[in-house]
Structure formats: structure tokens, C-alpha cells
Write a protein that holds these residues in place. Structure first.
Motif, short mmCIF file in Angstrom:
data_model
loop_
_atom_site.label_atom_id
_atom_site.label_comp_id
_atom_site.label_asym_id
_atom_site.label_seq_id
_atom_site.Cartn_x
_atom_site.Cartn_y
_atom_site.Cartn_z
N LEU A 1 0.83 -1.15 -0.10
CA LEU A 1 0.12 0.05 -0.05
C LEU A 1 0.92 1.30 -0.16
N VAL A 2 0.80 2.12 -1.06
CA VAL A 2 1.36 3.36 -1.00
C VAL A 2 0.47 4.50 -0.67
N LEU A 3 0.66 5.22 0.48
CA LEU A 3 -0.22 6.24 0.67
C LEU A 3 0.14 7.59 0.28
N ASN A 4 -0.43 8.17 -0.47
CA ASN A 4 -0.34 9.55 -1.00
C ASN A 4 -1.59 10.45 -1.17
N GLY A 5 -1.45 11.81 -1.19
CA GLY A 5 -2.50 12.57 -1.52
C GLY A 5 -2.00 13.84 -1.77
N PRO A 6 -3.01 14.83 -2.25
CA PRO A 6 -2.45 16.08 -2.88
C PRO A 6 -2.20 17.02 -1.81
N GLY A 7 -1.08 17.80 -1.94
CA GLY A 7 -0.69 18.81 -0.95
C GLY A 7 -1.55 20.07 -1.03
N PRO A 8 -2.03 20.37 0.41
CA PRO A 8 -2.67 21.71 0.44
C PRO A 8 -2.03 22.83 -0.11
N ARG A 9 -2.76 24.00 -0.11
CA ARG A 9 -2.34 25.02 -0.76
C ARG A 9 -1.23 25.95 -0.06
N PRO A 10 -0.07 26.51 -0.63
CA PRO A 10 0.88 27.33 0.25
C PRO A 10 -0.04 28.17 1.30
N GLY A 11 0.78 28.52 2.32
CA GLY A 11 0.36 29.28 3.27
C GLY A 11 0.99 29.54 4.64
N ARG A 12 1.00 30.56 5.34
CA ARG A 12 1.72 31.07 6.60
C ARG A 12 0.70 30.51 7.68
N ALA A 13 1.53 29.98 8.74
CA ALA A 13 0.83 29.33 9.76
C ALA A 13 -0.21 30.35 10.54
N ALA A 14 0.18 31.81 10.44
CA ALA A 14 -0.62 32.91 11.20
C ALA A 14 -1.68 33.00 10.24
N ASP A 15 -1.96 32.75 8.85
CA ASP A 15 -2.95 32.90 8.11
C ASP A 15 -3.91 31.77 7.67
N ILE A 16 -3.61 30.71 7.99
CA ILE A 16 -4.56 29.55 7.79
C ILE A 16 -5.90 29.54 8.46
N THR A 17 -6.75 28.98 7.92
CA THR A 17 -8.25 29.05 8.69
C THR A 17 -8.47 27.78 9.34
N HIS A 18 -9.43 27.66 10.22
CA HIS A 18 -9.78 26.47 10.84
C HIS A 18 -10.48 25.45 9.82
N ASP A 19 -11.21 25.87 8.60
CA ASP A 19 -11.71 25.09 7.76
C ASP A 19 -10.63 24.44 6.92
N GLU A 20 -9.40 25.11 6.71
CA GLU A 20 -8.24 24.80 5.80
C GLU A 20 -7.41 23.78 6.64
N VAL A 21 -7.49 23.90 8.10
CA VAL A 21 -6.85 22.81 8.93
C VAL A 21 -7.63 21.69 8.66
N SER A 22 -9.09 21.84 8.88
CA SER A 22 -9.62 20.60 8.81
C SER A 22 -9.44 19.64 7.46
N GLY A 23 -9.68 20.53 6.27
CA GLY A 23 -9.39 19.81 5.14
C GLY A 23 -8.03 19.07 4.94
N ALA A 24 -7.01 19.75 5.53
CA ALA A 24 -5.64 19.11 5.39
C ALA A 24 -5.69 18.05 6.28
N LEU A 25 -6.34 18.01 7.25
CA LEU A 25 -6.30 16.82 8.19
C LEU A 25 -7.11 15.72 7.73
N GLU A 26 -8.19 16.07 7.01
CA GLU A 26 -9.11 15.09 6.04
C GLU A 26 -8.13 14.38 5.03
N THR A 27 -7.43 15.17 4.13
CA THR A 27 -6.84 14.67 3.09
C THR A 27 -5.59 13.92 3.30
N LEU A 28 -4.98 14.64 4.42
CA LEU A 28 -3.40 13.90 4.69
C LEU A 28 -3.33 12.98 6.00
N VAL A 29 -4.35 12.92 6.51
CA VAL A 29 -4.51 12.07 7.89
C VAL A 29 -5.63 10.97 7.68
N LEU A 30 -6.90 11.41 8.03
CA LEU A 30 -7.97 10.67 8.08
C LEU A 30 -8.21 9.75 6.83
#
Length: 257
Positions: free
Chosen positions: A84-113
Motif C-alpha cells: 500500500l502506497v499512501l499519497n495525497g495532494p498537498g494543500p495550498r501554500p500558506g503561512r501558519a498565522a494565516d490559515i483558517t480552521h476550515d483549511e486545517v480541517s481539510g488538510a487533516l481530512e486529506t493527509l491524515v484521516l
């Protein structure tokens, strides 16, 4: 070296382009039966048709039924996946101070869950057989968080922690769990990041690329095939005592050990 994976079934997530495709092609060249997957079903089928023994499956790993569709397609064609090779699309570029809650949720869904769900679907059969290879395509940001890639750093670090924990739990069952961390590999994703940086800084893309190459001891971007070759080894029979490891394929970019 005989990698010992002829006839093994390899399920490669998000493998219609970039690093996922490079890994699928490398495994196929070593005799594995490959399940090529991606949101673009036609592209998945076209790539599979060029490989010695492969099928193409239209499935989005991040969709609710994506992991199930991938696992069922592999079983229907070739049986339970050995690799099994796990792979997923990278989220958009962005600074830590600027990311939103929804973007964090999306990154966790795609890259973790989503990757955890797919792992859970194929792992029991690997353990029952006493042989399995799980490899995640990560990022050098796991070893040294990358500027302006806060979402990727966050999601991929969480996946790495999950897989490191899992590796210790299944090692005695003959299942290895590893990560392969790319640096600057010449893919569309890296080209897009270079374009974005050039736009942010009002510079030419050529200038950004030259600056990046200067920071890499190898003096160049890596070729996708070089990354695929490293992945194939980690999925091989001779790599049976390599587990819980994050291997960098970065031309020496990350200076830490």
C-alpha cells in the motif's frame, strides 16, 4: 538486486501524476501488479494500460467512499493488496498565522484521516498473511518544517506520527511501515510552488528555481524516477528489516541527520 515483489499486488493512491505515478511505474517495472488510482479515471486507465500488469481506478482518496472503492477494486482484480502506497495532494501554500480552521480541517481530512481509513481497510489481510508493505509519500517538511507550507507541515507530521506508532505494532506480523520524504523533485506540484513563490516575491520563476538548486548539495532537482526507485526498495522483500523509518530522497537538502 531482486526486489522479490513479482506478482505482488500494489495499491498506489493518487498515482495519476507526480510522485505517485513515479512509484506506480517503479513497482510495475519490478513485476508488481499495480492498481493505479486517482480522481481522473481516464488518466488512471491510460497509465495502467502502459504498465505490464495494472488496472486504473477512478477514486478520490479524500471522498467518503474513496478508500473503500480503491480497496475493493484491488481485491476484485488481484486480491488483497500486499503493498500500500499512501499519497495525497498537498494543500495550498500558506503561512501558519494565516490559515483558517476550515483549511486545517481539510488538510487533516486529506493527509491524515483518509490515509488512515485506507490503511485500516488493507492492513488486516497483510497481518494475516504475515507479509505487507505500507509506504507513505511524505515531505521533507516532516524533518524540517518548510516556510509557507503550514498546512502541509501540519497534516504530514500527524500522518508520520500515526505511521511511526503503527510500525511498532505490526512489525512482528511481517508488515513494514515507512515514509519516503521528497525534497525538490521535478513534478508539477513543485513547479506550482515555484510559480507561487515567484508571484509572491515579484521574481521570475527561473530565479526562484536557481535559488532552490543552489540550496541543494546535489545542485539539481531530483527526477521522479529516482524517487520511484527508492520507494520500490522500501516496498521490497530485501527491506524486511526496515520499518518505522522516514527516508529522505532530497539530494542532501535537509542538513540534519
Amino acid at each position: 538486486m531482486d526486489l522479490g515483489i513479482t506478482g505482488r499486488t500494489a495499491l498506489v493512491a493518487a498515482s495519476t501524476s507526480g510522485l505517485g505515478r513515479a512509484v506506480a511505474e517503479a513497482l510495475a517495472a519490478e513485476g508488481a501488479r499495480v492498481v493505479v488510482t486517482g480522481r481522473r479515471g481516464e488518466a488512471a486507465r491510460e497509465i495502467a494500460a502502459r504498465l505490464p500488469e495494472a488496472i486504473g481506478v477512478e477514486a478520490d482518496l479524500a471522498a467518503p467512499d474513496g478508500p473503500r472503492l480503491m480497496a475493493e477494486a484491488a481485491r476484485s482484480a488481484y486480491g488483497d493488496p500486499d503493498i500500500l502506497v499512501l499519497n495525497g495532494p498537498g494543500p495550498r501554500p500558506g503561512r501558519a498565522a494565516d490559515i483558517t480552521h476550515d483549511e486545517v480541517s481539510g488538510a487533516l481530512e486529506t493527509l491524515v484521516l483518509a490515509q488512515q481509513r485506507l490503511t485500516a481497510l488493507v492492513l488486516p489481510a497483510m497481518r494475516a498473511r504475515g507479509w505487507g508493505r505500507i509506504l507513505a509519500i511524505g515531505s521533507s517538511g516532516i524533518a524540517a518544517p518548510l516556510p509557507d507550507l503550514a498546512l502541509s507541515n501540519l497534516g504530514r507530521a500527524a500522518t508520520a506520527a500515526y505511521l511511526k506508532t503503527l510500525a511498532a505494532e505490526v512489525a512482528a506480523d511481517g508488515v513494514t511501515v515507512n515514509l519516503l520524504l521528497p525534497g525538490r523533485i521535478a513534478t508539477d506540484r513543485v513547479a506550482g510552488l515555484d510559480r507561487a513563490k515567484a508571484a509572491r516575491e515579484d521574481r521570475s520563476r527561473e530565479d526562484v528555481e536557481a535559488e532552490s538548486r543552489a540550496a541543494i548539495p546535489a545542485g539539481r532537482y531530483g527526477a521522479p524516477a529516482e524517487f520511484g526507485a527508492a520507494a520500490a526498495f522500501l516496498c521490497s522483500a530485501p527491506a524486511s528489516y526496515v520499518t518505522g523509518t522516514a527516508l529522505r530522497c532530497d539530494g542532501g537538502l535537509v542538513r540534519g541527520l
